[in-house]
Structure formats: C-alpha cells, structure tokens
Scaffold this motif. Structure first.
Motif, short mmCIF file in Angstrom:
data_model
loop_
_atom_site.label_atom_id
_atom_site.label_comp_id
_atom_site.label_asym_id
_atom_site.label_seq_id
_atom_site.Cartn_x
_atom_site.Cartn_y
_atom_site.Cartn_z
N LEU A 74 -16.63 -35.09 -74.62
CA LEU A 74 -16.60 -33.70 -74.16
C LEU A 74 -17.99 -33.21 -73.77
O LEU A 74 -18.16 -32.52 -72.76
CB LEU A 74 -15.99 -32.80 -75.23
CG LEU A 74 -14.49 -32.98 -75.49
CD1 LEU A 74 -14.05 -32.12 -76.67
CD2 LEU A 74 -13.68 -32.64 -74.24
N VAL A 75 -18.99 -33.56 -74.57
CA VAL A 75 -20.36 -33.15 -74.27
C VAL A 75 -20.84 -33.82 -72.98
O VAL A 75 -21.41 -33.17 -72.09
CB VAL A 75 -21.30 -33.50 -75.44
CG1 VAL A 75 -22.76 -33.32 -75.04
CG2 VAL A 75 -20.98 -32.63 -76.65
N ALA A 76 -20.61 -35.13 -72.87
CA ALA A 76 -21.06 -35.85 -71.70
C ALA A 76 -20.36 -35.35 -70.44
O ALA A 76 -20.98 -35.15 -69.39
CB ALA A 76 -20.80 -37.35 -71.88
N ALA A 77 -19.05 -35.13 -70.53
CA ALA A 77 -18.30 -34.62 -69.38
C ALA A 77 -18.78 -33.23 -68.98
O ALA A 77 -18.84 -32.90 -67.79
CB ALA A 77 -16.81 -34.60 -69.70
N ILE B 236 -13.36 -44.44 -67.29
CA ILE B 236 -14.01 -45.63 -67.83
C ILE B 236 -15.45 -45.32 -68.20
O ILE B 236 -15.95 -45.69 -69.27
CB ILE B 236 -13.92 -46.80 -66.84
CG1 ILE B 236 -12.48 -47.27 -66.71
CG2 ILE B 236 -14.82 -47.95 -67.27
CD1 ILE B 236 -12.27 -48.31 -65.62
N SER B 237 -16.16 -44.63 -67.29
CA SER B 237 -17.54 -44.24 -67.59
C SER B 237 -17.59 -43.34 -68.82
O SER B 237 -18.45 -43.47 -69.70
CB SER B 237 -18.15 -43.50 -66.39
OG SER B 237 -18.40 -44.37 -65.34
N LEU B 238 -16.65 -42.42 -68.89
CA LEU B 238 -16.61 -41.48 -70.00
C LEU B 238 -16.34 -42.20 -71.32
O LEU B 238 -16.98 -41.92 -72.35
CB LEU B 238 -15.53 -40.44 -69.73
CG LEU B 238 -15.62 -39.11 -70.48
CD1 LEU B 238 -16.99 -38.48 -70.28
CD2 LEU B 238 -14.54 -38.18 -69.97
N TYR B 239 -15.40 -43.13 -71.29
CA TYR B 239 -15.10 -43.91 -72.49
C TYR B 239 -16.32 -44.70 -72.95
O TYR B 239 -16.64 -44.74 -74.14
CB TYR B 239 -13.94 -44.87 -72.20
CG TYR B 239 -13.93 -46.09 -73.08
CD1 TYR B 239 -13.57 -46.00 -74.43
CD2 TYR B 239 -14.27 -47.35 -72.58
CE1 TYR B 239 -13.57 -47.12 -75.24
CE2 TYR B 239 -14.28 -48.47 -73.38
CZ TYR B 239 -13.93 -48.35 -74.71
OH TYR B 239 -13.93 -49.47 -75.50
N ALA B 240 -17.02 -45.32 -71.99
CA ALA B 240 -18.18 -46.13 -72.34
C ALA B 240 -19.26 -45.30 -73.01
O ALA B 240 -19.85 -45.70 -74.02
CB ALA B 240 -18.74 -46.81 -71.08
N MET B 241 -19.51 -44.11 -72.49
CA MET B 241 -20.54 -43.27 -73.08
C MET B 241 -20.10 -42.69 -74.42
O MET B 241 -20.88 -42.58 -75.35
CB MET B 241 -20.90 -42.15 -72.11
CG MET B 241 -21.77 -42.59 -70.96
SD MET B 241 -23.37 -43.27 -71.46
CE MET B 241 -23.03 -45.02 -71.38
#
Length: 606
Positions: free
Chosen positions: A159-162, A137-142
């Motif tokens: 991918l960058v954020a993760a 969910i956090s990843l989707y939001a960002m």
C-alpha cells in the motif's frame, strides 16, 4: 529482519523526495490530455531512450532476472542478446514510422486505423488486463522485499509503495513518469554495480564464479560449463538448466515473445511516441539497446553469485531465512536445491507452518526471487545498503509507473472515449486519466496476491506475454507488411491465438509442478523440463495459430481499399528521412552498431 541505519533511511527519504518533487514540479505543465498521456510529443531522444529501457527495468526484471540467473545461469542472457536487441532494432527501424507517423495515440488505436474497431477493442481489453497484472508483479516483489528486509507487513508494504507511484503519476502524468524513469535508471546502475564488484571479488572474479558454478552444474547432472556458457549446451533440452533446445529458444523467445513484446507493447512504445520528432522516435529504442546489452552483468550475475557465495562471507552473515534451514532440508531434494543450500538462496516457506514448501515430487522449492535481495543484505554495509535498497525501490517504481501510465492511456482513449463517453471535452478525458490512474493502482494491488503463487516472477511475466503479446505480434506482422490482411482476419486470429495459448498451457505442465495456475487444468498431455520451456512453446502455439487463422480469414473476406492503408502498411508508406547530420545519430548507423555488439557478446559467452 535487516537493521537499517539512519544513513540508509536518509538515502531512501531523499529519493522519495526527488520522486514526489518531480511530479509536483511538472504538474504545472499538464494542461491537456495529450500532455498527460503523451507528454505533448516534446521529449528529446536521449531522455525517451533511457525512459524506454527504464520502464522495462522494473522489479520483475531486477529481481526476476536475478532469480533466473540463480535458476538458469548465464543462459538468462538470452532474454537480452536474443530476446531483446534484434526486436529493439526492428521496432526502431521499421515499426516506429507507422506508430509515430500515423499520429496514433496508442497501439490499440493503430490497430483501429489499420484494421477496425473490434480489433482495437479486443487488444485494448487484453492489454489493460496485462498491464495491471505486470504492475501487480512489481508490487508483489517490493512488498515481499520490504517484508523480508525491513519487517514491514506485506499488506502495509504494497500500500505504501503503490501510494508513492500513484502520487507522482497523478500529478505529472507521463512526463513525470519519464523523467523519474531517467533518475531511476542511473540509481539502478549505481546501486547494483558495487554489488557485482563485491560479489565477484568474494568468489575470485569470473574464473572463481565459473569454477564454483561448475560444481553446481555437475551436481545437477549437467556439463561443468552449463551455468556459464549460453549456447554450447542448447543442442538438447536435457543438457542445460533452461530445459530448452536452441530452436524453441530462438523461435519462442528470440522471435515470438521478443518481437511480440518490444514491437507491440504500448508500455515501451509510449515512451518513443513521446519523442519530439520522427527521427528521435526511431532512435529511442536504439539508444535504449546500448545499456540493455550490458544489463545482464548488473542483474543476472548477482543471482548467479547468490547460488555459490558462502553464507559466512560478506559484511554480515546470511539472515535467518537461510541459516535456519537445517541440513535435512536437502535430503530428497533435487540436485539444484541441494547445490543451492551452499549459497544464500533460501527455500520458499509455507505461510501457515513456516516449513519449506515442496513441489509435487517432494523437492524443496527455492525462493529464487530472494537471490538479489539476499545479496544486497549480505554484501552492503550501512549507507551502501540504503543505496541498494533504494535502487530496488526505483526498479519497482519505474516498472509499475510504466504499466500504470500505459493503462490509463489505453483505458481513457481506447475504451472510455470510444465506448463510454465519446465527444466529451478534453478536460473531461484529462480528469478520467487521473481517475484511471487511481483505478489501475488499486487493481495492481489485487494482482500482487496472484503473483505470490510463483517462485520466479519472471516466469510468470513471460507466461502473461505468451497469452497476450505472442498472438498480437502475428497480427501486427501481417497488418504492417501484408496489404491483404483484413479486420475480420485480425480479430479472428487474435481470438484463436489466445485460445491456442490457453489450450496448450492447459494440456502441459512443468516438471514437478502441481496442476493449477502453472498448467494441466485440461489434462496433462506433455511435461516440460521447466516453466520457461512450457512458456516458450505456449507462445509459439499462440503465434502460429494467430498467423495461420488471420491469413485464412483475410483471404475469405474483402480487403480495404489501398488508398485507406497509406501510412499504415510498409509498401504504401514513404520512407522516413533523418533530420540529423552526424552519422552516429542516424537510426541505421545506430542499429548496425547495436547488432554488432550483440553478436560479440553472444560469441564471448557462447
């Protein structure tokens, strides 16, 4: 697409440098699996307290609570003053002595000590699934935010954020996550405080906001104060935007979901277990409760403002996502959609056609998740916009890192060590923890695409908690305070509670929703006014079923000898002594101050 200036990128790059630098610096202190997973139980209370709240302050809270503020108004504050503070006090005073005193390395491991192996295994599996969904969910939001504001592709963004989160957890483990969460806490505060100030100044302060929201409320068929008063209209589900009466709210959110999350979720409990003493562990959630009480003003108010600010105010006009929506979109829409068209909350759009999505009743579906990001773009000039976007990125990282560190601990200790490779050298489990970090981040990426089907990520997250945490809290409540509870009873109750949640969700549907991930897949027996109302009653069904089945099965099976339960059950555990001299450092004193503050805030916004 928003155009960032050099100073905005400089702020973001500086933050990324700090985050990765902390991970690299702390790598030298990670020698054992306990260092990696529990920070060697060496962190002071004020640090674990801020990490406790920051780990919960993920993108799903900063963006999700802003979305709920736009959707439900100040009633969203119930997630804090009713749905968090009492439970945080309870876990600090009553539950941390069991967690910390038993020397359990995780919440599932405590279940093994109190009940049996099968109960631990069931909880470990369900918790691992929940953490990767929450992280997704956090990843989707960002990913969505970076796509909207910076023009990056959604796939590249996540991918960058993760990758950034993966890097600093892989290097420094839980200690790296905790100290980064402290940094992220202050960044979020300093990033969002100016947004609230500028937004309130634009609408004429709180009186101006209340006046504009009164018009939204009456257009929706509610009383003028429905969006700015938290309790007054809770007598009837039809009288408030949440679609919930006070009993369902207090029981579903204030008791089941709240206590189920704060008292049993290893994501936050892990921060307290890293504290350097029993007293520090007990003080951790109480210290965290102080800023938690005030965060509604930072994360909910921007969403409320987004519903009523003019698209032509601020430092720049609202972007194409808002201004390109023709007036005809509000025809045949719900009153909420029509009212929101005057603000800057855009409609959710079909990825194939670009047209606004409509629900089963033909109403335009608003993209509430964009309420807070649109406020940032609308009010922040160059430099300050970089700070605001970095605060959002920090919220994403703190939330995702919290879930990933909890996942790698539960996977390594409660699943891998217990069932796959028991008795291996400690260095092997340290290596597995790092590998589990990579694996957890990869699954989170997949979970991000599931979250895209909800127009309010906080609603989705609460539904996940209803399935996992609600029945688990019934198990913990009986296990910690009833000596007669057995392992067979706990396991059967957990299974029955989760099935009850699935059945209730499958037989119900929120108003305007289509049959599918939002319910109704077993047939629509009842319809709730909102997704939150459905979720609260799903949680109640799960808790009551687990509680009743656990009692019945425990009475039918043989209990454990009392000497095996010492230190694990309230009546058989000695009261902890506080190793502090100042009155305000004692957990009981802190708890009384926190509860008094929550009562005052509820009274002010009653």
């Amino acid at each position: 697409m928003t155009t960032l200036h050099g100073i905005d990128y400089a702020v973001m790059l500086l933050y990324f440098g700090f985050v990765l630098g902390i991970g690299a610096m702390l790598r030298r202190y990670v020698h054992t699996s306990e260092d990696f997973f529990l920070s060697g139980r060496s962190i002071p209370a004020w640090v674990t307290g801020l990490a406790f709240i920051s780990a919960n302050l993920g993108a799903q809270e900063v963006i999700g609570m802003g979305a709920s503020g736009a959707k439900y108004g100040i009633a969203t504050s119930h997630f804090y003053w009713i749905g968090a503070i009492p439970a945080m006090v309870f876990v600090g005073l009553f539950m941390m002595p069991f967690y910390y005193g038993s020397r359990a390395r995780s919440v599932p491991e405590y279940l093994k000590l109190r009940f049996d192996e099968k109960t631990r295994g069931l909880n470990a599996i369900s918790f691992a699934v929940m953490t990767v969904f929450s992280s997704g969910i956090s990843l989707y939001a960002m990913g969505k935010l970076l796509n909207l504001l910076l023009g990056w592709s959604f796939d590249v963004s996540i991918l960058v954020a993760a990758g950034i989160v993966l890097a600093y957890i892989f290097l420094g483990g839980l200690t790296s996550a905790i100290y980064n969460e402290v940094l992220q806490f202050f960044l979020i505060v300093f990033g969002f405080a100016p947004l609230v100030f500028l937004g309130l100044r634009d609408v004429g302060g709180w009186p101006g906001l209340a006046g504009r929201l009164a018009g939204v409320a009456t257009a929706n068929g509610y009383a003028p104060g429905a969006y700015t008063q938290s309790w007054r209209f809770m007598g009837s589900a039809s009288a408030n935007p949440v679609g919930m009466e006070w009993f369902g709210l207090v029981m579903g959110l204030g008791f089941v979901l709240s206590f189920g999350y704060w008292c049993t979720d290893f994501l936050v409990v892990q921060r307290a277990m890293a504290a350097n003493s029993m007293t520090a562990a007990r003080r951790t959630p109480l210290i965290a409760a102080v800023p938690k009480m005030l965060f509604p003003f930072l994360v909910i108010v921007p969403g409320m403002l987004a519903l009523v600010v003019s698209p032509t105010s601020g430092v720049r006009q609202a972007g194409p996502a808002v201004t390109a929506s023709p007036p005809s979109l509000t025809s045949q829409t719900s009153p909420t959609s029509a009212a929101s068209a005057a603000g800057i909350v855009p409609p959710k759009r079909d990825a194939r056609t670009g047209e606004p999505l409509r629900d089963a009743q033909g109403h335009v579906v608003l993209d509430y998740d964009l309420a807070t990001p649109m406020m940032l773009v609308h009010f922040f000039p160059a430099g300050l916009l970089g700070l605001g976007l970095t605060a959002l990125l920090a919220s994403f990282m703190s939330g995702m890192a919290g879930n990933v560190t909890a996942f790698n601990t539960v996977w390594t200790y409660d699943l891998y060590q217990s069932y796959v490779r028991p008795g291996a050298p400690d260095a092997h489990y340290l290596a597995m923890g790092r590998l589990a970090t990579v694996f957890g981040v990869a699954i989170s990426v997949a979970a991000a695409y599931v979250a895209a089907s909800f127009n309010n990520i906080m609603d989705f997250l609460q539904l996940v908690f209803a399935f996992v945490n609600a029945p688990l809290f019934a198990t913990f409540a009986l296990g910690m305070f009833w000596k007669r509870a057995t392992g067979h009873g706990a396991f059967t109750g957990l299974v029955a509670g989760t099935l009850a949640a699935a059945i209730h969700h499958g037989l119900s549907l929120p108003a305007g929703a289509a049959v599918g991930v939002k319910g109704g897949y077993l047939g629509v027996v009842t319809t709730y006014p909102s997704e939150l109302a459905q979720t609260f009653w799903t949680a109640i069904a799960a808790w009551v079923t687990c509680f009743a089945v656990t009692i019945a099965m425990s009475l039918a099976t043989r209990p454990r000898p009392l000497e095996e339960l010492r230190g694990l059950v309230y009546g058989l555990t000695s009261k902890p002594t506080d190793d502090v001299r100042r009155w305000y450092e004692r957990p009981v004193s802190l708890a009384l101050l926190v509860l008094a503050g929550a009562v005052v805030l509820n009274a002010i916004f009653f």
